[in-house]
Design a protein around this motif. Structure first.
Motif, PDB file in Angstrom:
ATOM      1  N   GLY A 231     111.501 112.445 117.773  1.00  0.00           N
ATOM      2  CA  GLY A 231     112.089 113.675 118.258  1.00  0.00           C
ATOM      3  C   GLY A 231     111.096 114.826 118.180  1.00  0.00           C
ATOM      4  N   ILE A 232     111.598 116.036 118.293  1.00  0.00           N
ATOM      5  CA  ILE A 232     110.769 117.245 118.329  1.00  0.00           C
ATOM      6  C   ILE A 232     111.097 118.110 117.117  1.00  0.00           C
ATOM      7  N   ASP A 233     110.073 118.539 116.407  1.00  0.00           N
ATOM      8  CA  ASP A 233     110.242 119.479 115.297  1.00  0.00           C
ATOM      9  C   ASP A 233     110.042 120.898 115.813  1.00  0.00           C
ATOM     10  N   VAL A 234     110.952 121.788 115.423  1.00  0.00           N
ATOM     11  CA  VAL A 234     110.890 123.188 115.839  1.00  0.00           C
ATOM     12  C   VAL A 234     110.601 124.048 114.615  1.00  0.00           C
ATOM     13  N   VAL A 235     109.503 124.789 114.653  1.00  0.00           N
ATOM     14  CA  VAL A 235     109.150 125.728 113.592  1.00  0.00           C
ATOM     15  C   VAL A 235     109.357 127.131 114.144  1.00  0.00           C
ATOM     16  N   ALA A 236     110.350 127.843 113.610  1.00  0.00           N
ATOM     17  CA  ALA A 236     110.718 129.168 114.106  1.00  0.00           C
ATOM     18  C   ALA A 236     110.232 130.247 113.144  1.00  0.00           C
ATOM     19  N   THR A 237     109.488 131.209 113.684  1.00  0.00           N
ATOM     20  CA  THR A 237     108.976 132.333 112.891  1.00  0.00           C
ATOM     21  C   THR A 237     109.712 133.601 113.296  1.00  0.00           C
ATOM     22  N   ILE A 238     110.231 134.345 112.323  1.00  0.00           N
ATOM     23  CA  ILE A 238     110.942 135.589 112.584  1.00  0.00           C
ATOM     24  C   ILE A 238     109.916 136.697 112.795  1.00  0.00           C
ATOM     25  N   ASN A 239     110.012 137.375 113.947  1.00  0.00           N
ATOM     26  CA  ASN A 239     109.009 138.383 114.295  1.00  0.00           C
ATOM     27  C   ASN A 239     109.322 139.759 113.731  1.00  0.00           C
ATOM     28  N   SER A 240     110.584 140.016 113.390  1.00  0.00           N
ATOM     29  CA  SER A 240     110.954 141.367 112.969  1.00  0.00           C
ATOM     30  C   SER A 240     110.342 141.698 111.614  1.00  0.00           C
ATOM     31  N   LYS A 241     110.260 142.987 111.314  1.00  0.00           N
ATOM     32  CA  LYS A 241     109.716 143.441 110.036  1.00  0.00           C
ATOM     33  C   LYS A 241     110.637 143.043 108.886  1.00  0.00           C
ATOM     34  N   LYS A 242     111.922 142.951 109.208  1.00  0.00           N
ATOM     35  CA  LYS A 242     112.875 142.564 108.158  1.00  0.00           C
ATOM     36  C   LYS A 242     112.698 141.091 107.840  1.00  0.00           C
ATOM     37  N   GLU A 243     112.622 140.767 106.564  1.00  0.00           N
ATOM     38  CA  GLU A 243     112.503 139.380 106.141  1.00  0.00           C
ATOM     39  C   GLU A 243     113.810 138.916 105.525  1.00  0.00           C
ATOM     40  N   GLY A 244     114.034 137.605 105.575  1.00  0.00           N
ATOM     41  CA  GLY A 244     115.284 137.058 105.086  1.00  0.00           C
ATOM     42  C   GLY A 244     116.356 137.122 106.168  1.00  0.00           C
ATOM     43  N   THR A 257     125.342 122.016 114.830  1.00  0.00           N
ATOM     44  CA  THR A 257     124.952 123.375 114.456  1.00  0.00           C
ATOM     45  C   THR A 257     124.264 123.358 113.085  1.00  0.00           C
ATOM     46  N   GLN A 258     123.168 124.093 112.975  1.00  0.00           N
ATOM     47  CA  GLN A 258     122.469 124.202 111.699  1.00  0.00           C
ATOM     48  C   GLN A 258     122.330 125.671 111.319  1.00  0.00           C
ATOM     49  N   ILE A 259     122.552 125.955 110.050  1.00  0.00           N
ATOM     50  CA  ILE A 259     122.453 127.319 109.530  1.00  0.00           C
ATOM     51  C   ILE A 259     121.306 127.373 108.534  1.00  0.00           C
ATOM     52  N   PHE A 260     120.406 128.337 108.717  1.00  0.00           N
ATOM     53  CA  PHE A 260     119.234 128.491 107.850  1.00  0.00           C
ATOM     54  C   PHE A 260     119.326 129.836 107.141  1.00  0.00           C
ATOM     55  N   SER A 261     119.295 129.785 105.831  1.00  0.00           N
ATOM     56  CA  SER A 261     119.338 130.995 105.014  1.00  0.00           C
ATOM     57  C   SER A 261     117.933 131.277 104.484  1.00  0.00           C
ATOM     58  N   LEU A 262     117.377 132.422 104.870  1.00  0.00           N
ATOM     59  CA  LEU A 262     116.030 132.803 104.449  1.00  0.00           C
ATOM     60  C   LEU A 262     116.106 133.882 103.374  1.00  0.00           C
ATOM     61  N   ARG A 263     115.273 133.722 102.343  1.00  0.00           N
ATOM     62  CA  ARG A 263     115.193 134.736 101.294  1.00  0.00           C
ATOM     63  C   ARG A 263     114.382 135.926 101.795  1.00  0.00           C
ATOM     64  N   GLU A 264     114.289 136.944 100.963  1.00  0.00           N
ATOM     65  CA  GLU A 264     113.623 138.180 101.374  1.00  0.00           C
ATOM     66  C   GLU A 264     112.144 137.969 101.684  1.00  0.00           C
ATOM     67  N   ASN A 265     111.525 137.034 101.002  1.00  0.00           N
ATOM     68  CA  ASN A 265     110.093 136.805 101.217  1.00  0.00           C
ATOM     69  C   ASN A 265     109.821 135.668 102.189  1.00  0.00           C
ATOM     70  N   GLU A 266     110.830 135.212 102.929  1.00  0.00           N
ATOM     71  CA  GLU A 266     110.666 134.106 103.874  1.00  0.00           C
ATOM     72  C   GLU A 266     110.886 134.593 105.298  1.00  0.00           C
ATOM     73  N   VAL A 268     110.186 131.957 107.988  1.00  0.00           N
ATOM     74  CA  VAL A 268     109.988 130.734 108.769  1.00  0.00           C
ATOM     75  C   VAL A 268     111.040 129.697 108.364  1.00  0.00           C
ATOM     76  N   PHE A 269     111.641 129.018 109.359  1.00  0.00           N
ATOM     77  CA  PHE A 269     112.479 127.855 109.078  1.00  0.00           C
ATOM     78  C   PHE A 269     112.144 126.761 110.081  1.00  0.00           C
ATOM     79  N   ALA A 293     119.978 139.929 119.890  1.00  0.00           N
ATOM     80  CA  ALA A 293     119.254 138.660 119.777  1.00  0.00           C
ATOM     81  C   ALA A 293     118.156 138.792 118.729  1.00  0.00           C
ATOM     82  N   PRO A 294     117.993 137.792 117.880  1.00  0.00           N
ATOM     83  CA  PRO A 294     116.940 137.892 116.857  1.00  0.00           C
ATOM     84  C   PRO A 294     115.550 137.743 117.478  1.00  0.00           C
ATOM     85  N   GLY A 295     114.574 138.377 116.859  1.00  0.00           N
ATOM     86  CA  GLY A 295     113.191 138.214 117.293  1.00  0.00           C
ATOM     87  C   GLY A 295     112.605 136.956 116.689  1.00  0.00           C
ATOM     88  N   VAL A 296     112.490 135.913 117.495  1.00  0.00           N
ATOM     89  CA  VAL A 296     112.069 134.614 116.996  1.00  0.00           C
ATOM     90  C   VAL A 296     110.940 134.081 117.872  1.00  0.00           C
TER      91      VAL A 296
END
Length: 565
Positions: A231-244, A257-266, A268-269, A293-296
């Motif tokens: 299959g295909i692996d997707v690495v998503a990086t959040i572009n906004s200044k806000k982290e988490g 459906t998948q839900i990803f919870s990012l901490r303040e210093n993260e 990428v999921f 829409a999130p900046g991804v």
């Protein structure tokens, strides 16, 4: 010295071959099956014993996924190791002997039948009705809470077209571990007994070394350029200044459906092993994003087909004396058009006005359409109450456990949970389906529902389906790019296509009996009692044979041939 020869026969004709290059120094391996144990014996001669006494050797028992190491030394001409079969792997065990320099010097393949699960089909029944033959059979020791799927090929008895050397058992448990092709490998897994176990062991002796190339494994120079097809692996990086934050990746036909919870210093999921079909998109939303829409920035691995710099020889085209040059083709004679009569053009114009509801019904393949008008929207009725009152399904919400469920009361056996979609995104029971508990009719555009098992597409089941479409300004809407971040997959997979049985003009022919196809059924699911039912068209054959392969009870394999007169 002595000479040795091999005596054998093929189809009754005797053959003899001299065995050459017999070495005076070395040792060999032999195995002896002791029911619940396996005795492995290493034997050498006096000449070799003086050279290898107290030398460290390592017997490695492995199956390509896991391994166990047993060290040993020669102090006498024989070394015996007795191993319980519970310590062996199910199926092929590769027994390899290494010297102290990690050099493989001896190898033997052994097949362990213990823990290989194979289900049997019982209670086989058939009945002719009108133009069909109804066949039913049951999976023995059936577990309704496990995964079960069968494939059935229906061919005339006496067919010559089903000449596969493998069935599902030999293809999984045998073929991957040997270098060469195995003739009639399925034979060793049908009605297994001591005789076939002995014959299989003799086959593995003749195969010799396994399919592994130890010189490459220990060189450590192999670079894996192309990843496994998983299959295909997707690495998503959040572009906004806000982290988490909390991010939702919406489902495709092959993923939930998948839900990803990012901490303040993260920021990428990673979503792994996605198998998108052609036309599907990667859709990502952010919880508590106020409809934005999130900046991804997603990266896909792999993202393109690999290029291979291989050169192959090919044959140049040969032009013979009989080839016709382009300028020798005679011109087309138009004399036959001289008697043609041109008719006057007749134009019929008409325009049929369809209401929106009619247009939706024409697209729904026979399903019921429930359009939510403004009067219903203003009432803000909870969605689950409307489903209960109008659609024929039964919905309920357990607020204490936050569990939203939908069932089809018309289903009297088997799974009663329909396929549920929100804006064409498949929802899962006990997971993303709970999102419906927050929806009322104020944000619903229309509902498409089918209580029968037809029209649900590739993933449809006997409990039907229900599709809920929200108003265009609702932020869950998949098509609203200002609410979700949408991306095209650079690589996609083709969706499974429907199999169409060939149509024959005549059935009582030698060709149809030997090479004809009656039917093929894929991904068959048993009912709650483990019974599978088939409806086979009658082709006036003297008999039909059902070639059945599949999986039952999660990891038990099915391979059986049923003949019906």
């Amino acid at each position: 010295g002595k000479s040795y020869s091999l005596e054998y026969s093929i189809n009754g004709e005797p053959f003899s071959k001299e065995i050459k290059a017999i070495k005076r120094v070395g040792f060999n391996i032999s195995v002896n099956d002791l029911q619940d144990k396996l005795a492995i014996k290493f034997s050498t001669n006096d000449t070799s014993l003086n050279l290898i006494t107290n030398t460290n050797y390592y017997m490695v028992i492995h199956n390509g996924d896991d391994l166990r190491v047993i060290p040993f030394k020669f102090k006498e001409k024989e070394v015996l190791k007795v191993i319980p079969k519970t310590d062996l792997f199910a199926g092929i065990n590769i027994i390899t002997v290494f010297d102290g320099n990690k050099k493989p010097i001896l190898e033997r393949l052994y097949f362990n039948e213990k823990d290989i699960e194979q289900s049997t089909l019982v209670n086989i029944r058939s009945k002719t009705e009108s133009d069909s033959l109804n066949v039913a059979f049951k999976i023995d020791d059936f577990d309704n809470n496990s995964f079960n799927s069968l494939s059935v090929s229906v061919l005339p008895t006496g067919t010559k077209s089903y000449t596969h050397h493998h069935n599902i058992l030999s293809q999984i448990y045998l073929q991957p571990y040997v270098k060469g092709a195995i003739e009639n490998a399925a034979y060793y897994f049908r009605e297994r007994d001591r005789k076939k176990a002995y014959e299989l062991d003799a086959l593995l002796i003749t195969q010799g070394w396994s399919s592994y190339d130890w010189s490459k494994i220990f060189s450590f120079n192999e670079v894996f350029i192309h990843p496994f097809e998983r299959g295909i692996d997707v690495v998503a990086t959040i572009n906004s200044k806000k982290e988490g934050g909390l991010y939702i990746v919406y489902p495709t036909k092959n993923s939930n459906t998948q839900i990803f919870s990012l901490r303040e210093n993260e920021n990428v999921f990673t979503q792994k092993r996605v198998i998108p079909f052609e036309g599907e998109k990667l859709r990502i939303g952010e919880v508590a994003s106020k409809g934005r829409a999130p900046g991804v920035f997603p990266q896909f691995f792999p993202s393109a087909f690999s290029s291979f710099n291989k050169k192959y020889d090919h044959l140049n085209p040969t032009v013979g004396q009989d080839a016709v040059a382009a300028n020798t083709i005679p011109e087309l004679s138009l004399s036959s058009w001289n008697k043609a009569q041109e008719l006057d053009e007749v134009v019929i114009e008409g325009k049929r006005q369809y209401t929106r509801l009619e247009k939706l019904k024409r697209k729904s393949n026979g399903a019921q359409i429930y359009e939510i008008d403004n009067l219903l929207k203003n009432r803000a009725m909870p969605l689950w109450q409307y489903i209960n009152s109008r659609t024929g399904f039964r919905a309920s919400y357990d607020a204490f456990n936050n569990n939203f469920t939908i069932s089809n009361p018309r289903v009297t056996w088997g799974p009663s949970t329909p396929m549920v979609y929100l804006d064409d995104a498949l929802l899962t029971q006990g997971g993303s389906l709970n999102i419906l508990s927050t929806i009322n009719l104020e944000i619903v555009d229309y509902i498409e529902a089918q209580t029968s098992g037809s029209g649900g597409g590739l993933r449809g089941g006997q409990a039907g389906y229900i599709k809920i479409y929200t108003s265009p300004d609702y932020y869950y809407r998949n098509q609203q790019s200002e609410k979700l971040a949408e991306f095209d997959f650079p690589l996609t997979f083709d969706a499974p296509q429907k199999y169409y049985t060939p149509v024959y003009q005549f059935y009582k022919t030698k060709f149809f009996k030997e090479y004809g196809v009656i039917a093929w059924f894929s991904n068959l699911k048993p009912d709650a009692n483990g019974t599978v039912s088939l409806k086979i068209p009658i082709t006036f054959s003297e008999g039909v044979s059902l070639y059945i392969e599949g999986i039952s009870n999660n990891n038990s394999l099915v391979s059986q041939i049923i003949e019906i007169e």
